[in-house]
Write a protein that holds these residues in place. Sequence first.
Motif, PDB file in Angstrom:
ATOM      1  N   ARG A   1     -31.674 -29.050  28.577  1.00  0.00           N
ATOM      2  CA  ARG A   1     -30.835 -28.160  28.077  1.00  0.00           C
ATOM      3  C   ARG A   1     -29.897 -27.560  28.998  1.00  0.00           C
ATOM      4  N   MET A   2     -29.083 -26.825  28.514  1.00  0.00           N
ATOM      5  CA  MET A   2     -27.953 -26.302  29.259  1.00  0.00           C
ATOM      6  C   MET A   2     -28.510 -25.551  30.666  1.00  0.00           C
ATOM      7  N   GLY A   3     -27.843 -26.165  31.653  1.00  0.00           N
ATOM      8  CA  GLY A   3     -28.083 -25.435  32.939  1.00  0.00           C
ATOM      9  C   GLY A   3     -29.322 -26.453  33.641  1.00  0.00           C
ATOM     10  N   SER A   4     -29.635 -27.422  33.031  1.00  0.00           N
ATOM     11  CA  SER A   4     -30.524 -28.431  33.450  1.00  0.00           C
ATOM     12  C   SER A   4     -29.907 -29.172  34.630  1.00  0.00           C
ATOM     13  N   ASN A   5     -30.435 -29.780  35.450  1.00  0.00           N
ATOM     14  CA  ASN A   5     -30.019 -30.581  36.758  1.00  0.00           C
ATOM     15  C   ASN A   5     -30.473 -32.090  36.319  1.00  0.00           C
ATOM     16  N   LYS A   6     -31.017 -32.147  35.267  1.00  0.00           N
ATOM     17  CA  LYS A   6     -31.388 -33.730  35.021  1.00  0.00           C
ATOM     18  C   LYS A   6     -30.190 -34.516  34.808  1.00  0.00           C
ATOM     19  N   LYS A   7     -30.450 -35.935  34.775  1.00  0.00           N
ATOM     20  CA  LYS A   7     -29.376 -36.713  34.483  1.00  0.00           C
ATOM     21  C   LYS A   7     -28.779 -36.615  33.111  1.00  0.00           C
ATOM     22  N   LYS A   8     -27.509 -36.859  32.896  1.00  0.00           N
ATOM     23  CA  LYS A   8     -26.969 -36.773  31.518  1.00  0.00           C
ATOM     24  C   LYS A   8     -27.512 -37.887  30.744  1.00  0.00           C
ATOM     25  N   GLU A   9     -27.713 -37.571  29.556  1.00  0.00           N
ATOM     26  CA  GLU A   9     -28.191 -38.635  28.434  1.00  0.00           C
ATOM     27  C   GLU A   9     -26.910 -39.480  28.293  1.00  0.00           C
ATOM     28  N   VAL A  10     -27.133 -40.744  27.929  1.00  0.00           N
ATOM     29  CA  VAL A  10     -26.079 -41.802  27.748  1.00  0.00           C
ATOM     30  C   VAL A  10     -26.188 -42.055  26.212  1.00  0.00           C
ATOM     31  N   ILE A  11     -25.110 -41.949  25.466  1.00  0.00           N
ATOM     32  CA  ILE A  11     -25.235 -42.166  23.984  1.00  0.00           C
ATOM     33  C   ILE A  11     -24.163 -43.324  23.858  1.00  0.00           C
ATOM     34  N   GLY A  12     -24.733 -44.504  23.492  1.00  0.00           N
ATOM     35  CA  GLY A  12     -23.704 -45.631  23.067  1.00  0.00           C
ATOM     36  C   GLY A  12     -23.044 -45.537  21.766  1.00  0.00           C
ATOM     37  N   MET A  13     -22.168 -46.542  21.564  1.00  0.00           N
ATOM     38  CA  MET A  13     -21.228 -46.206  20.378  1.00  0.00           C
ATOM     39  C   MET A  13     -21.992 -46.387  19.151  1.00  0.00           C
ATOM     40  N   GLU A  14     -22.914 -47.277  19.106  1.00  0.00           N
ATOM     41  CA  GLU A  14     -23.565 -47.759  17.754  1.00  0.00           C
ATOM     42  C   GLU A  14     -24.707 -46.296  17.462  1.00  0.00           C
ATOM     43  N   ALA A  15     -25.225 -46.154  18.538  1.00  0.00           N
ATOM     44  CA  ALA A  15     -26.146 -44.873  18.288  1.00  0.00           C
ATOM     45  C   ALA A  15     -25.118 -43.494  17.838  1.00  0.00           C
ATOM     46  N   TRP A  16     -23.925 -43.376  18.255  1.00  0.00           N
ATOM     47  CA  TRP A  16     -23.056 -42.294  18.117  1.00  0.00           C
ATOM     48  C   TRP A  16     -22.574 -42.445  16.666  1.00  0.00           C
ATOM     49  N   GLN A  17     -22.274 -43.837  16.219  1.00  0.00           N
ATOM     50  CA  GLN A  17     -21.923 -43.924  14.919  1.00  0.00           C
ATOM     51  C   GLN A  17     -22.715 -43.619  13.905  1.00  0.00           C
ATOM     52  N   GLU A  18     -24.158 -43.866  14.285  1.00  0.00           N
ATOM     53  CA  GLU A  18     -25.231 -43.702  13.389  1.00  0.00           C
ATOM     54  C   GLU A  18     -25.463 -42.094  13.059  1.00  0.00           C
ATOM     55  N   LYS A  19     -25.239 -41.510  14.237  1.00  0.00           N
ATOM     56  CA  LYS A  19     -25.446 -39.957  14.060  1.00  0.00           C
ATOM     57  C   LYS A  19     -24.174 -39.382  13.228  1.00  0.00           C
ATOM     58  N   LEU A  20     -23.059 -39.917  13.295  1.00  0.00           N
ATOM     59  CA  LEU A  20     -21.915 -39.517  12.645  1.00  0.00           C
ATOM     60  C   LEU A  20     -22.238 -39.846  11.026  1.00  0.00           C
ATOM     61  N   ASP A  21     -22.593 -41.067  10.710  1.00  0.00           N
ATOM     62  CA  ASP A  21     -22.776 -41.490   9.442  1.00  0.00           C
ATOM     63  C   ASP A  21     -24.040 -40.732   8.532  1.00  0.00           C
TER      64      ASP A  21
END
Length: 321
Positions: free
Chosen positions: A20-40
């Motif tokens: 969540r916002m304010g967390s110190n955890k490492k950023k999540e990485v979203i690849g192009m294929e996964a991102w495109q699926e979310k957009l679709d």
Amino acid sequence: QRNSAAGQEIERLLLGPGPRMGSNKKKEVIGMEAWQEKLDAVNISKEDLNCLVLNFLVIEGYKDTAEKFAKESCTKADVDLNSIGDRMQIRAAVHHGNIADAIERVNDLNPEILETNVGLLFKLQQQRLIEMIREGKVQEALGFVQEELLTLCENNSVCLSMYNVGKLKMVVKDLLFELETTLSLLAFENLSTQGADFGADDGGKQQLPSELKQLLEPSFRHKTATSLNAAILASQDQDKESKLPLLLKMLVWVQEQLSKHAKFPKIDNLVSAKFKVDSTEEDGEHEGENDELPLLSAMEEDEIEVERNVPRGVTNMYMQA
């Protein structure tokens, strides 16, 4: 608070369970294929997109394009497209410095527009004064100030004092300050022969301060024309500005907020609408930098140039959607 809440909701919808916002955890990485699926997975109707594009064409005054687009896409306009012509003639008159003609056309269209908007009327008369000074018509400019601009300020000062409205009194004070600033142009010669480079280093002669130089820039005319265009649209119960630029600004803001918590493909060029994969390696790297923001600022600073190029950008954004 609203921005923070909106950011959290955007993060929840796009990233799902995770930091969540304010967390110190490492950023999540979203690849192009996964991102495109979310957009679709996002359902946006073609009818909504057509309305969005037509709204832009109508508000910005692309009459011929709007008519063709409405016909070919079978989209019904909310307004009479023939009314665009009057607006564009008025805006063009301001762009070319023909302020008297613009005012006459506005009054023919709807006299209440300027009667009920003192600030806008002053801006138009101020621009008219600038054009006189630019052309070297000093005596005419001084007479115009006495007969029109000072009278405008004084009349509204009397009216406001009767109602004792503090905020509106400040408006009159600001108008007088603007008038004094504009009259300072009379101290300089050959303004009509000086372009954008007026005020550059010429051996110490005729140095024009930045606050005066901006009065002679085409962008100053454009700001006046934009305000007038918005007032005309409001009088016709239309949106003052098109929805598409607002959505593009929202896109830039959303990407900025989301990039604080994840790496994902971004649209780094609002004209081409192409994705660029985030290649930063460390969390916090390039923090505060955003490739989209300078582009947006450049668009806002030179809206005239953007208007010339924007149909291609609209088409690309539409095809990408």
